[in-house]
Design a protein around this motif. Structure first.
Motif, short mmCIF file in Angstrom:
data_model
loop_
_atom_site.label_atom_id
_atom_site.label_comp_id
_atom_site.label_asym_id
_atom_site.label_seq_id
_atom_site.Cartn_x
_atom_site.Cartn_y
_atom_site.Cartn_z
N PRO A 1 -124.34 -3.25 -26.73
CA PRO A 1 -123.80 -4.17 -27.70
C PRO A 1 -122.31 -4.28 -27.52
N ALA A 2 -121.52 -3.22 -27.00
CA ALA A 2 -120.07 -3.30 -26.75
C ALA A 2 -119.69 -3.95 -25.43
N GLY A 3 -120.67 -3.55 -24.27
CA GLY A 3 -120.18 -4.18 -23.15
C GLY A 3 -120.83 -3.16 -22.00
N VAL A 4 -120.35 -3.39 -20.70
CA VAL A 4 -120.85 -2.47 -19.80
C VAL A 4 -119.85 -2.36 -18.71
N VAL A 5 -119.79 -0.88 -18.45
CA VAL A 5 -119.01 -0.47 -17.07
C VAL A 5 -119.82 -0.33 -15.98
N LYS A 6 -119.65 -1.18 -14.97
CA LYS A 6 -120.36 -1.09 -13.70
C LYS A 6 -119.86 -0.63 -12.39
N PHE A 7 -120.31 0.34 -11.78
CA PHE A 7 -119.98 0.72 -10.63
C PHE A 7 -120.77 0.35 -9.49
#
Length: 737
Positions: free
Chosen positions: A159-165
Motif C-alpha cells: 500500500p505504501a509502495g515497492v523497492v525493487k532490485f
C-alpha cells in the motif's frame, strides 16, 4: 481529486517555485552547452520494460555510477534512506531487519513476524519477512523506488509502495566481469566482484560475490569511571554469494536460475543509556560516541539462502512467464542490552533488561504465472495468478545481565498462505491519450500459535487465526502534452493483510485488522533541452483506513499492535537530472510528506523519563490524535554533482552526493527527547578512470561532515538512544575485464 488545505497548497507551491527558480540558471546552461544527451532510463514499474517518462507512477531509478558511489564504503541497505524522494530506511537491529517508509508510511514494528506496507522485491521475488529485506547490494543493475500503492501488479503488502532490485544477469557470448576493493576507516574492507562466463552458445553463468568487514571500534567499559576496558563493539563480518545460469536456445524459451546466500555476524545495535539530554533532543553532556558502558552480551548472526527460477515462453501473440521463489532463514539471533547500561549508570537506570530475538527457521515459497500480450495495436494486457506460503518459527529470550543466564523464553510459529489473481490493461486512445487500469483479488490467511514457553505465564489464548480477502484496483491516464512532456493522473488502492504480534509476559497475542489505502496522484514527466535534462514532479493525497500501528515501550518492553481509524497523507515529489556540459552532470530531488493520525479514541502509555508534548487523557495516557506517523520527515532533499575532465589517457573526476531530512518522531506520541533532529549527510569522491575505462582508483568519504544524530530510541526505561553511522574515509580500486 486531490484535496489539500490552503496552507499546504501554499507550502508546496512556494517550495516548488524555489526549486524552479533555482533551476533556471542551470537550465539555461544546459540549453546553451554542448552537453551529450542523457541515456534513456527504463524501468519495470508496470512489469514491462518502459521509458520512465511513459510510466504513470511516481518512480525513481538508481543505476550505474550513482549507485556504485553509494555502496562504495560497504554500507548496508539503510544507505538508501533519503537518496530518492520520499524514501526512509531505518533499523533498531543494525544491519539486519531494515524498516522501509515511503511518503511517511511504514511500520516501526520490531516483532520477528512483522509485516510492512513497503514491499521489497529482489529479482521478481517478494522478500516478505524483514529479516530477508537486508540482503546486501552488490552486482545490481538497478534499484527502483515505486511510490504509492502497487496493489495490482505487485500486490502483496504494497500500500505504501515497492523497492525493487534487479541483479545483473548472465549474458551469452562474452567472458567479462569486474572486481572492486575498498578500505576505509575502522579497518572497513569491502570486496566484491562478478564474472560472466559463456558455457556454450546456449548457456551462460554469472557468479557474484561480496565480502565485508569492519573492526570493533567502540570501546566498552565496565563502569562509568571507564577504568577497565572489557571489549570492543560495532564491528561486523559479512559475505554473500549469488550464482545465476541463463539458458537461451535462441527460440521461444528462456530460463534464468538464481541461487544465493548470505551470512553475517557482529554487533547488534548499540543502545546507549541516557544518551539524550533531558528536556532536549541533543546528546547528553560528555557523550563519547566511540565508547559505551554496558554489562550485557551484544552480538548478532544471520544465515539465509534461497533460489529462484524465472522461465519465459514467447508464444507469438502472447508471452508467458513463470517465477518460482524460495527463501530460507536457517539461523538468526540478535542479543543486546535494552536498558543500555549497568546498575551504576550512566545516569539513572531503574532496572536491567537484556533480550535476544531470533528466527530459528523460516521457509518462504512463492509462485507466479503471468501472461502478457504482444500486440502492436492500441490494446495490450497482462494477467496472472500468484501464490505465497510462509512458515516461520521464532521468539524472544530474556537474560540476567549479571550472570548471562537465560531467565525466560517464548517461541511462536506463524503459517501464512495467500493467493491472488490479477489483470491489467493499457489502451492507446489516440497519439495523445493513453489509459491504464488493473484489478487484483487477494485471499490471505494466517495461523499463529505459541509453541514453547519457559518461565512465561502467557496472557490470553495461545493461538489465533485470521483470514481476509480484498479486491484492489488502479486507474491512470497519460496525456502527451508534447513529444517530450507527459502529464498523468493515477488513482489506486492498496491492502495489507491482518498482522499478528507475539505474546510476552505482560501482553497477549495481538492482532491488527487489515488496512486499506486510497491514493490519488497527479504528475508531469519531461525530457528537456534536446534530452540533455529530465524532470518529474508529482503531487499526491492518500487516506489509510484502519492503519496498523505498533505500540512499543511506554512502561515496559512490549510490542503491541493497534489500528487507527484513519491516517491522512499528502505531499509532493520532484526529480531532476541534467548533463550541464560534457564535463558536468547534476541531479536533485525533493519531497514534502505530510502525515496525520486521525483517531480521537487512541491513546498509548507514555515514556518513563521524557517530556511529553501531547495531551494526556483522564487515565494518564497520551492522546496521539493529530500526530504525524513515526519516522516520517516532512521534507527530504537530495542532490549529486559530477565533474570530469580528460587527464593523460583517462578521466579525472569529482563526485559529491548529499541528503537532508527534517526532524522525525521516533514513536506514536510526541516528546521533546524522542524527536530526531534534522540530519544532513554528504559524500565526496575523487577518482581517476584509465585504461580505456577498464580501471578506476578513487578516494572517498561518507558522512563527511561527521554530523551525528540520534536516529531512534527505547522509551520504557531511560533516555536510551542510538545513532547514525560515523564519518568514513577510504580508498577504492575497481577493474573491469
Amino acid at each position: 481529486m486531490i484535496k489539500m488545505s490552503k496552507m499546504h497548497k501554499r507550502v508546496i507551491a512556494a517550495h516548488g517555485a524555489v526549486l524552479a527558480l533555482s533551476a533556471l540558471p542551470l537550465a539555461e546552461a544546459v540549453a546553451q552547452s554542448a552537453a551529450p544527451e542523457l541515456q534513456t532510463v527504463t524501468v519495470t514499474a508496470q512489469r514491462r520494460t518502459e521509458n520512465i517518462r511513459e510510466v504513470p507512477v511516481s518512480v525513481t531509478a538508481l543505476k550505474g555510477e550513482k549507485l556504485d558511489v553509494l555502496i562504495s564504503g560497504g554500507q548496508d541497505i539503510r544507505l538508501l534512506a533519503g537518496k530518492v524522494p520520499s524514501l526512509n530506511v531505518e533499523s533498531s537491529n543494525g544491519r539486519t531487519f531494515p524498516r522501509f517508509y515511503i511518503r511517511g508510511y511504514g511500520n516501526t514494528d520490531f516483532n520477528t513476524f512483522a509485516s510492512q506496507p513497503v514491499s521489497l522485491v529482489y529479482d521478481d521475488v517478494v522478500q516478505e519477512n524483514p529479516i530477508l529485506k537486508g540482503y546486501p547490494i552488490f552486482d545490481v543493475a538497478s534499484v527502483e523506488v515505486l511510490r504509492g500503492p502497487q496493489g495490482t501488479l505487485f500486490g502483496r503488502n504494497t500500500p505504501a509502495g515497492v523497492v525493487k532490485f534487479e541483479s545483473e544477469k548472465p549474458k551469452l557470448g562474452k567472458t567479462e566481469g569486474y572486481y572492486n576493493l575498498s578500505a576505509a576507516t575502522h579497518n572497513t574492507v569491502n570486496a566484491d566482484g562478478a564474472v560472466n562466463v559463456p558455457l556454450s552458445d546456449k548457456w551462460a553463468m554469472r557468479v557474484s560475490v561480496l565480502g565485508q568487514h569492519r573492526d570493533d571500534y567502540v570501546k566498552n567499559y565496565s563502569d562509568t569511571a571507564k577504568t577497565r576496558l572489557r571489549n570492543e563493539l560495532d564491528g561486523y563480518n559479512e559475505h554473500a554469494e549469488r550464482v545465476q545460469f541463463l539458458y537461451n536456445p535462441g527460440g521461444s524459451f528462456n530460463a534464468l536460475i538464481n541461487v544465493h546466500q548470505r551470512q553475517t555476524q557482529g554487533s547488534a545495535r548499540l543502545f546507549r543509556a541516557n544518551l539524550i539530554k533531558k528536556g532536549s533532543n541533543t546528546f547528553a553532556d560528555g557523550t563519547d560516541l566511540d565508547s559505551i558502558v554496558t554489562n550485557a552480551q551484544n552480538f548478532q548472526r544471520l544465515k539465509t539462502n534461497g533460489a529462484n527460477l524465472r522461465l519465459s515462453w514467447d508464444l507469438g501473440a502472447v508471452k508467458l512467464f513463470s517465477i518460482t521463489g524460495f527463501e530460507h532463514v536457517s539461523d538468526y539471533y540478535s542479543r543486546g542490552d535494552i536498558d543500555a547500561g549497568t546498575p551504576a549508570g550512566p545516569g539513572f537506570i531503574p532496572f536491567q533488561v537484556e533480550t535476544g530475538g531470533f528466527l530459528s527457521d523460516l521457509d518462504q515459497y512463492t509462485q507466479e504465472f503471468r501472461v502478457e500480450s504482444k500486440s502492436t495495436g492500441p490494446f495490450n494486457w497482462q494477467a496472472g495468478v500468484y501464490y505465497f506460503n510462509e512458515d516461520a518459527t521464532g521468539g524472544q529470550d530474556n537474560f540476567n545481565s549479571d550472570s548471562g543466564a537465560r531467565t525466560s523464553r517464548l517461541i511462536s510459529n506463524q503459517e501464512n498462505k495467500a493467493w491472488a489473481a490479477f489483470a491489467s490493461a493499457t489502451y492507446v486512445i489516440n497519439p495523445a491519450w493513453t489509459v491504464r487500469g488493473g484489478i487484483r483479488y487477494t485471499k490471505d490467511e494466517k495461523d499463529f500459535r505459541t509453541v514453547f514457553s519457559e518461565n512465561v505465564v502467557q496472557i490470553g489464548p495461545g493461538s489465533v487465526s485470521t483470514s481476509q480477502d480484498k479486491v484492489n484496483w488502479d486507474l491512470s491516464a497519460t496525456y502527451k502534452l508534447t513529444e517530450n512532456v507527459n502529464l498523468y493522473g493515477r488513482a489506486a488502492t492498496g491492502f495489507r493483510a491482518p498482522s499478528v504480534a507475539a505474546a510476552s509476559a505482560s501482553v497477549p497475542i495481538t492482532v491488527a485488522d487489515s488496512e486499506t489505502i486510497k491514493s490519488y496522484e497527479l504528475g508531469v514527466k519531461a525530457d528537456l533541452f534536446d534530452r540533455r535534462a529530465r524532470t518529474s514532479f508529482s503531487i499526491y493525497d492518500y487516506t489509510v483506513e484502519d492503519q496498523q500501528l505498533t505500540v512499543v515501550g511506554g512502561n515496559s518492553n512490549v510490542n503491541r499492535l493497534i489500528n487507527a481509524d484513519k491516517t491522512k497523507g499528502k505531499g509532493a515529489e520532484f526529480d531532476f537530472e541534467a548533463a550541464v556540459s560534457s564535463a558536468l552532470r547534476v541531479s536533485a530531488g525533493a519531497s514534502y510528506n505530510y502525515t496525520q493520525i486521525r483517531d480521537g479514541s487512541l491513546s498509548v502509555n507514555k515514556c518513563a523519563q521524557c517530556t511529553v508534548t501531547d495531551p494526556l487523557n483522564a487515565a494518564g495516557r497520551v492522546v496521539i490524535n493529530g500526530n504525524p506517523l513515526p519516522q516520517a520527515p516532512r521534507w527530504t532533499i537530495n542532490a549529486t554533482a559530477r565533474y570530469g575532465v580528460p587527464f593523460r589517457d583517462g578521466e579525472l573526476y569529482v563526485f559529491t552526493d548529499w541528503s537532508y531530512r527534517t526532524k522525525i518522531n521516533f514513536f506514536l506520541y510526541e516528546a521533546t527527547e524522542f524527536t530526531g533532529a534534522p540530519l544532513t549527510e554528504g559524500g565526496l569522491r575523487v577518482g581517476y578512470i584509465f585504461g580505456n575505462g577498464k580501471y578506476e582508483i578513487a578516494g572517498f568519504g561518507r558522512n563527511i561532515l561527521d554530523q551525528r544524530r540520534i536516529t531512534g530510541a527505547i522509551d520504557f526505561n531511560n533516555l536510551t538512544g542510538f545513532t547514525n553511522e560515523p564519518r568514513q574515509w577510504g580508498v577504492q580500486f575497481k577493474g573491469n575485464f
